[in-house]
Structures are given as structure tokens and as C-alpha cells.
Scaffold this motif. Structure first.
Motif, PDB file in Angstrom:
ATOM      1  N   GLY A   1      14.924  -5.231  -4.101  1.00 18.87           N
ATOM      2  CA  GLY A   1      15.862  -5.143  -5.113  1.00 18.87           C
ATOM      3  C   GLY A   1      15.695  -3.683  -5.538  1.00 18.87           C
ATOM      4  O   GLY A   1      14.854  -3.036  -5.804  1.00 18.87           O
ATOM      5  N   GLY A   2      17.197  -3.490  -6.312  1.00 18.05           N
ATOM      6  CA  GLY A   2      17.279  -2.307  -6.927  1.00 18.05           C
ATOM      7  C   GLY A   2      18.675  -1.589  -6.840  1.00 18.05           C
ATOM      8  O   GLY A   2      19.326  -2.194  -6.565  1.00 18.05           O
TER       9      GLY A   2
ATOM     10  N   GLY B   1      24.537  -9.330  -6.099  1.00 17.11           N
ATOM     11  CA  GLY B   1      25.096  -8.009  -6.452  1.00 17.11           C
ATOM     12  C   GLY B   1      25.464  -7.964  -7.692  1.00 17.11           C
ATOM     13  O   GLY B   1      26.084  -9.127  -8.475  1.00 17.11           O
ATOM     14  N   ALA B   2      25.296  -7.084  -8.585  1.00 20.70           N
ATOM     15  CA  ALA B   2      25.677  -6.784 -10.083  1.00 20.70           C
ATOM     16  C   ALA B   2      27.194  -6.646 -10.063  1.00 20.70           C
ATOM     17  O   ALA B   2      27.771  -5.879  -9.180  1.00 20.70           O
ATOM     18  CB  ALA B   2      24.973  -5.737 -10.519  1.00 20.70           C
ATOM     19  N   PHE B   3      27.871  -7.238 -11.106  1.00 22.76           N
ATOM     20  CA  PHE B   3      29.196  -7.050 -11.212  1.00 22.76           C
ATOM     21  C   PHE B   3      29.534  -6.585 -12.792  1.00 22.76           C
ATOM     22  O   PHE B   3      30.788  -6.337 -13.138  1.00 22.76           O
ATOM     23  CB  PHE B   3      30.164  -8.365 -10.849  1.00 22.76           C
ATOM     24  CG  PHE B   3      29.843  -9.546 -11.808  1.00 22.76           C
ATOM     25  CD1 PHE B   3      30.647  -9.793 -12.924  1.00 22.76           C
ATOM     26  CD2 PHE B   3      28.957 -10.413 -11.483  1.00 22.76           C
ATOM     27  CE1 PHE B   3      30.513 -10.921 -13.628  1.00 22.76           C
ATOM     28  CE2 PHE B   3      28.828 -11.630 -12.279  1.00 22.76           C
ATOM     29  CZ  PHE B   3      29.488 -11.736 -13.368  1.00 22.76           C
ATOM     30  N   ASP B   4      28.528  -6.760 -13.519  1.00 22.49           N
ATOM     31  CA  ASP B   4      28.708  -6.497 -15.135  1.00 22.49           C
ATOM     32  C   ASP B   4      27.382  -6.105 -15.744  1.00 22.49           C
ATOM     33  O   ASP B   4      26.310  -6.697 -15.359  1.00 22.49           O
ATOM     34  CB  ASP B   4      29.477  -7.610 -15.697  1.00 22.49           C
ATOM     35  CG  ASP B   4      29.723  -7.296 -17.109  1.00 22.49           C
ATOM     36  OD1 ASP B   4      30.111  -6.161 -17.487  1.00 22.49           O
ATOM     37  OD2 ASP B   4      29.910  -8.351 -17.948  1.00 22.49           O
TER      38      ASP B   4
ATOM     39  N   GLY C   1      15.899  -0.289  -3.909  1.00 21.54           N
ATOM     40  CA  GLY C   1      17.346  -0.398  -4.056  1.00 21.54           C
ATOM     41  C   GLY C   1      18.101   0.172  -2.794  1.00 21.54           C
ATOM     42  O   GLY C   1      19.280   0.050  -2.714  1.00 21.54           O
ATOM     43  N   PHE C   2      17.351   0.571  -1.806  1.00 20.71           N
ATOM     44  CA  PHE C   2      17.851   1.191  -0.477  1.00 20.71           C
ATOM     45  C   PHE C   2      18.006   0.056   0.529  1.00 20.71           C
ATOM     46  O   PHE C   2      17.033  -0.667   0.942  1.00 20.71           O
ATOM     47  CB  PHE C   2      16.951   2.127   0.225  1.00 20.71           C
ATOM     48  CG  PHE C   2      17.307   3.045   1.282  1.00 20.71           C
ATOM     49  CD1 PHE C   2      17.752   4.275   1.129  1.00 20.71           C
ATOM     50  CD2 PHE C   2      17.580   2.327   2.446  1.00 20.71           C
ATOM     51  CE1 PHE C   2      18.138   4.833   2.109  1.00 20.71           C
ATOM     52  CE2 PHE C   2      18.109   3.021   3.299  1.00 20.71           C
ATOM     53  CZ  PHE C   2      18.151   4.499   3.340  1.00 20.71           C
TER      54      PHE C   2
ATOM     55  N   GLY D   1      25.801  -1.331  -8.539  1.00 24.99           N
ATOM     56  CA  GLY D   1      25.009  -0.911  -7.595  1.00 24.99           C
ATOM     57  C   GLY D   1      23.800  -1.690  -7.484  1.00 24.99           C
ATOM     58  O   GLY D   1      23.055  -1.596  -6.453  1.00 24.99           O
ATOM     59  N   TYR D   2      23.531  -2.338  -8.350  1.00 22.31           N
ATOM     60  CA  TYR D   2      22.283  -3.050  -8.302  1.00 22.31           C
ATOM     61  C   TYR D   2      22.484  -4.661  -7.192  1.00 22.31           C
ATOM     62  O   TYR D   2      23.548  -5.113  -7.247  1.00 22.31           O
ATOM     63  CB  TYR D   2      21.730  -3.806  -9.732  1.00 22.31           C
ATOM     64  CG  TYR D   2      20.423  -4.663  -9.415  1.00 22.31           C
ATOM     65  CD1 TYR D   2      19.423  -4.170  -9.672  1.00 22.31           C
ATOM     66  CD2 TYR D   2      20.606  -6.019  -9.369  1.00 22.31           C
ATOM     67  CE1 TYR D   2      18.053  -4.920  -9.243  1.00 22.31           C
ATOM     68  CE2 TYR D   2      19.748  -6.913  -9.166  1.00 22.31           C
ATOM     69  CZ  TYR D   2      18.348  -6.225  -9.122  1.00 22.31           C
ATOM     70  OH  TYR D   2      17.280  -7.184  -8.938  1.00 22.31           O
ATOM     71  N   MET D   3      21.362  -4.614  -6.257  1.00 20.99           N
ATOM     72  CA  MET D   3      21.425  -5.837  -5.604  1.00 20.99           C
ATOM     73  C   MET D   3      20.182  -6.356  -5.254  1.00 20.99           C
ATOM     74  O   MET D   3      19.093  -5.308  -5.426  1.00 20.99           O
ATOM     75  CB  MET D   3      22.277  -5.627  -4.163  1.00 20.99           C
ATOM     76  CG  MET D   3      21.470  -4.802  -3.137  1.00 20.99           C
ATOM     77  SD  MET D   3      22.554  -4.722  -1.596  1.00 20.99           S
ATOM     78  CE  MET D   3      22.279  -6.610  -1.189  1.00 20.99           C
ATOM     79  N   ASP D   4      19.959  -7.469  -4.914  1.00 18.79           N
ATOM     80  CA  ASP D   4      18.421  -7.928  -4.283  1.00 18.79           C
ATOM     81  C   ASP D   4      18.576  -8.956  -3.319  1.00 18.79           C
ATOM     82  O   ASP D   4      19.771  -9.540  -3.254  1.00 18.79           O
ATOM     83  CB  ASP D   4      17.592  -8.552  -5.572  1.00 18.79           C
ATOM     84  CG  ASP D   4      18.178  -9.826  -6.348  1.00 18.79           C
ATOM     85  OD1 ASP D   4      19.077 -10.831  -5.675  1.00 18.79           O
ATOM     86  OD2 ASP D   4      18.156  -9.711  -7.678  1.00 18.79           O
ATOM     87  N   VAL D   5      17.564  -9.127  -2.462  1.00 17.86           N
ATOM     88  CA  VAL D   5      17.569 -10.099  -1.357  1.00 17.86           C
ATOM     89  C   VAL D   5      16.224 -10.847  -1.391  1.00 17.86           C
ATOM     90  O   VAL D   5      15.338  -9.958  -1.526  1.00 17.86           O
ATOM     91  CB  VAL D   5      18.067  -9.295  -0.227  1.00 17.86           C
ATOM     92  CG1 VAL D   5      17.839 -10.339   1.132  1.00 17.86           C
ATOM     93  CG2 VAL D   5      19.383  -8.756  -0.155  1.00 17.86           C
TER      94      VAL D   5
END
Length: 512
Positions: A290-291, A252-255, A85-86, A260-264
């Protein structure tokens, strides 16, 4: 007399044809290269005793400014260690000089912002210089050497390490931005330098859902009780044959969970079309990072197998439904993925296409904006309120002379919020240029996912309206500034902001 009339008609016709060709915009070529690199960063012994090194991998795209210098953008993510997640975003600049036919020296500099996974990243600002030696194998090159990382805004991550990179030439053709929205007949384009094979590209805005799976002993199941993480993002795919393509995807998370969560992901796939090319089935596989948002993805490395079906709704627009998985290789983080997207296909920069017939071509404008944002008094969940700074990249695709669709990602680099990031999309409106055709006013409304860094965004949904102006410096560059307001739906973030940046703009040929 008939002889003179015939000669005059012949001269007039040839001159007419010549003028038609001269009216076709010039084909220009920009040399560039994509790069994937990896470095193993020694982590300070602060929050995790005997912490493993963080494996840091980056995806970059750089433009060659001349024969020996380059500049571009890059995003990094953790893939090994204990900081899944970094993520970071930054700008590149460097010099690449050959000292034999194939060996070269590459010395460069990356400046960016980001963080996450409770790492000691401070405000997020960091530098990453390198000195590498590389070898060119014609279709790709490899390089390796020394690098140094320093999260200098009160962060604790710093040190020297080796890095290794793989580069692939990625040149492209373009025309000046000023010709965007100009239309030309197919017959005229046949007599120009655009009479080459077209390249197929797709752009998709999508909503994705990750339903957390696993047995009752899984730490993520215990933490989130099999919650569904709702994501917003975009995907870009480029076809290198009729059916095979490569893609990059950002979410990216919105709900569903705390923001804070995102992935690529970076990957490839196969495209099967039927029903007179109105229906598509796509199989994809990607790998990435991701994380965040409290998700335990261990080192951060994730797999992404997926299958989707698409149906044409009008012109080049398709509705896409997808089903797949997002998971770490050992299933420590394991989710079932399903989502919905709106995809746009374009045949670009050529008039020859297998299975397609065209009647005309339109030049479409595209802009890439790199900027610095300043949020005034950005509210935190626990820490004291203070200003927040971000490095940001926005891509605008013109729908017509005045309306554009935009996607933006931003990462904190100053202001004690290194883990904060945004991924937002929306629409904007430009005025026609004035003041010697160099100044343009604009307004835009963007929204999407944001979180991390203790910034109070609730579950992550933000709305971000703004207005400003741009001033053209030359045919490809403008400066741009804006002011606006950002507000979190479900959090306490509610701040005015200003930004300043530079825009790179061009146009490409879209066949109809």
C-alpha cells in the motif's frame, strides 16, 4: 394388454428422465493456477541517491489454454525499498513444458501499466519476460529463473534480475454463458454431474476509513495531521472448509487526502456463524502492499488484522461492520481501520452443502473484461494536458438477464501518467442479444476512487458513464467496445473516452 401398457409407461418414464438430465447444462472444467512471485528491481540513481532495490511482488491467476500454454492477469506492488505505493496491472502469457515427471520449463511474458511513489515510471507501460525452471510437488510448485523489466514509455526503470515464484493449482467448474438465468429443480440436479459438494464464495463492496495514528514525530502525522483516508473497494473470499477462508481485497482513496493512495491485501480468516446463520463474526489477517497519495509507507509492505460482524438483511445479502488496523510492520505507517460493506454469499457449482438445504439452482453469468482505455485530453494538475491510455480489467456479475453489477480497476500505461490508477464499481444494463444472437448493446455507470500521475482528480472521486456493444466470437469470448465520459468530482479531469477489449464469459451454478 396390461403388459404392453406397463412397458410403454416404463419406456416413457425412462425417456422423460433421460431428457431431463440432457437438459441440465454440461459441467465443464477449466484448469488454472494462482501464482505469487517476487523480484528485486535495481532502481536508477535519479531522485533518491543510492536508492535501495525495489522488492516487487505479484499476484496472478492464469488459465491453461491447453496442456502446455497459459494466459491470465496479474497485479504487482512494491513491498520493500523506498517506493511504497508503486502498483501495476497487466496480462500474462506463457508456455509451461515438463521435461521430466516433475521438472518443467516456464517461459512467459507480462505486459502492463502502472507506477507511483514518484518513481521514474514514464507513461507506465512496461514488459516483464521470464525464463524459469520449476518443480512440481503435486499440491504446489516452485520456480525461479531470469527476468527482465523495462518501463519503456520514457521510464527509467529497467534491468535484469532473478525471480522466484510459488504456484497452486486452482481449477474450477463452469457452464456455458448462454444458460445463465436458467433454473432447475433440485431433484433434476441430483441426476446430473452437479451432484457434488458446493463451494462457498463471498463478494463484498465496501467503504473503509483509515485514521492515521502515531506520535507527533511520525512523518505521516506531521504530513496529514491525523487525517482519515476514505477508501472504496471490494473483497473476494473463497472458503476451503466450513469456517476457514482465503481472501483478496483492493481499496483506493476517494476522500480525506490527495488522490493516489491504494492498498491490496491477500490473507485468510475464520468465520463463526450463530443466530441461525443470520449473524456472523469474522477474524481476518492479511499482508500486502500500500501507499501513494503522499503517504509514506516506506517499502510498501503492510499488515491488516481485522474483525467484523455481519447481519443478514435479505436472502444471501449481509451488512458488514469492520474494525482493525492497516500498518507497516514497524508502525512507520499506522492507521486504525473501520468500515461498512455489503456482502453477498453464494453456494456454487454443487448441490451438497453442510447445514444448507436447497430447492433449486440457477446458473448465474459472470464476465471478465480486459481492455484498453483512451481518455482524450486528460487534465493534469501541473503538467501539460495530453491523452491518457490505460490497461483495465472489469468483472461483471449478472443479477438477471439484463442487469449486472460491475467492478473495474485500471492503470495508466501511456501518456506521461504512470502512477494513475482507478478502482470503481457500479451497475450496467444489457439488451437481449440480436443479429444471430451474437450482438448486445449495453450501458453502465461506474464510480469510485482514482488518482496519481498528476491527473487532476482532486481527492479522488470520479464518475464514469459509458455505452457500447459486444459481439460474440465463440461460447466463451466476445469483443467489446464502448465510449463514454469520465469526470472527477473536485478535480479538473473531464474527458470523453473510448475503449476496446475482449470478454471471457461463463456461468456458474448458484443454489437457492
Amino acid at each position: 394388454m396390461k403388459k404392453y401398457i406397463f412397458l410403454f409407461a416404463l419406456l416413457f418414464t425412462s425417456q422423460f428422465i433421460r431428457s431431463q438430465n440432457e437438459n441440465i447444462p454440461e459441467t465443464k472444467t477449466q484448469k488454472g493456477f494462482g501464482k505469487i512471485d517476487f523480484l528485486s528491481i535495481k532502481m536508477p540513481d535519479i531522485t533518491i541517491p543510492n536508492e535501495l532495490n525495489m522488492g516487487f511482488t505479484g499476484i496472478h491467476y492464469n488459465l491453461m489454454i491447453n496442456d502446455w500454454s497459459y494466459a491470465g492477469l496479474g497485479i504487482y506492488g512494491a513491498v520493500t525499498g523506498e517506493r511504497g505505493g508503486f502498483f501495476t496491472l497487466g496480462v500474462n502469457a506463457g508456455i509451461k513444458k515438463y521435461f521430466t515427471e516433475n521438472f518443467y520449463l516456464d517461459t512467459g511474458f507480462h505486459f502492463g501499466g502502472g507506477g507511483g511513489a514518484a518513481a521514474p515510471d514514464g507513461g507506465g507501460a512496461f514488459i516483464l519476460p521470464h525464463i524459469n525452471v520449476g518443480y512440481n510437488f503435486k499440491y504446489f510448485s516452485i520456480n525461479s529463473g531470469w527476468s527482465y523489466v523495462n518501463f519503456f514509455d520514457f521510464g527509467e526503470i529497467k534491468g535484469h534480475q532473478l525471480n522466484v515464484g510459488l504456484e497452486v493449482p486452482l481449477d474450477y467448474s463452469y457452464a456455458d454463458y448462454q444458460v445463465s438465468e436458467n433454473e432447475y429443480d433440485f431433484e433434476d440436479l441430483q441426476k446430473s454431474n452437479w451432484n457434488v459438494n458446493s463451494k462457498k464464495t463471498s463478494l463484498m463492496l465496501h467503504f473503509n476509513n483509515l485514521m492515521i495514528k502515531g506520535d507527533d514525530t511520525n512523518v505521516n502525522v506531521q504530513r496529514f495531521n491525523r487525517a482519515t483516508i476514505r477508501l472504496a473497494g471490494f473483497e473476494i473470499a473463497s472458503y476451503f472448509s466450513k469456517n476457514w477462508f482465503a481472501f483478496v481485497k483492493f481499496d483506493g482513496a476517494f476522500d480525506g487526502i490527495k488522490a493516489g493512495y491504494m492498498d491490496v491485501f491477500l490473507g485468510g480468516g475464520y468465520h463463526f456463524a450463530f443466530n441461525k446463520n443470520r449473524t456472523n463474526i469474522l477474524a481476518k489477517f492479511g499482508v500486502g502492499a500500500g501507499g501513494g497519495g503522499g503517504v509514506d509507507s516506506q517499502g510498501g509492505f503492510l499488515n491488516y488484522p481485522d474483525i467484523s460482524i455481519e447481519q443478514q438483511v435479505f436472502d444471501a445479502f449481509f451488512i458488514s461492520l469492520n474494525k482493525g488496523f492497516v500498518m507497516s510492520p514497524n508502525s512507520h505507517f499506522y492507521t486504525s481501520s473501520f468500515g461498512l460493506g455489503l456482502k453477498y454469499y453464494v453456494e456454487r457449482n454443487g448441490i451438497i452443502s453442510d447445514g444448507n438445504s436447497f430447492s433449486k439452482g440457477t446458473f448465474k453469468g459472470i464476465e471478465v473484461l480486459t481492455k484498453h482505455d483512451l481518455y482524450f485530453n486528460a487534465k493534469r494538475d501541473t503538467n501539460p494536458t495530453e491523452n491518457l491510455h490505460q490497461i483495465s480489467v472489469q468483472i461483471n456479475l449478472d443479477l438477471n438477464k439484463n442487469l449486472y453489477v460491475a467492478g473495474q480497476t485500471s492503470f495508466a500505461n501511456f501518456g506521461n501518467a504512470g502512477a494513475y490508477a482507478e478502482g470503481i464499481v457500479g451497475f450496467g444494463f444489457n439488451t437481449n442479444p440480436f443479429f444471430n444472437n451474437k450482438t448486445t448493446f449495453f450501458t453502465q455507470v461506474l464510480g469510485g476512487a482514482a488518482g496519481g500521475g498528476d491527473i487532476s482528480t482532486g481527492q479522488g472521486l470520479i464518475v464514469k458513464p459509458s455505452a457500447g456493444f459486444s459481439y460474440q466470437l465463440n461460447k466463451t469470448l466476445s469483443i467489446r467496445t464502448a465510449g463514454g465520459y469520465v469526470e472527477a468530482k473536485g478535480g479538473n479531469l473531464s474527458s470523453p473516452f473510448i475503449n476496446l477489449g475482449i470478454t471471457y464469459h461463463l456461468s456458474f451454478l448458484k443454489m437457492n
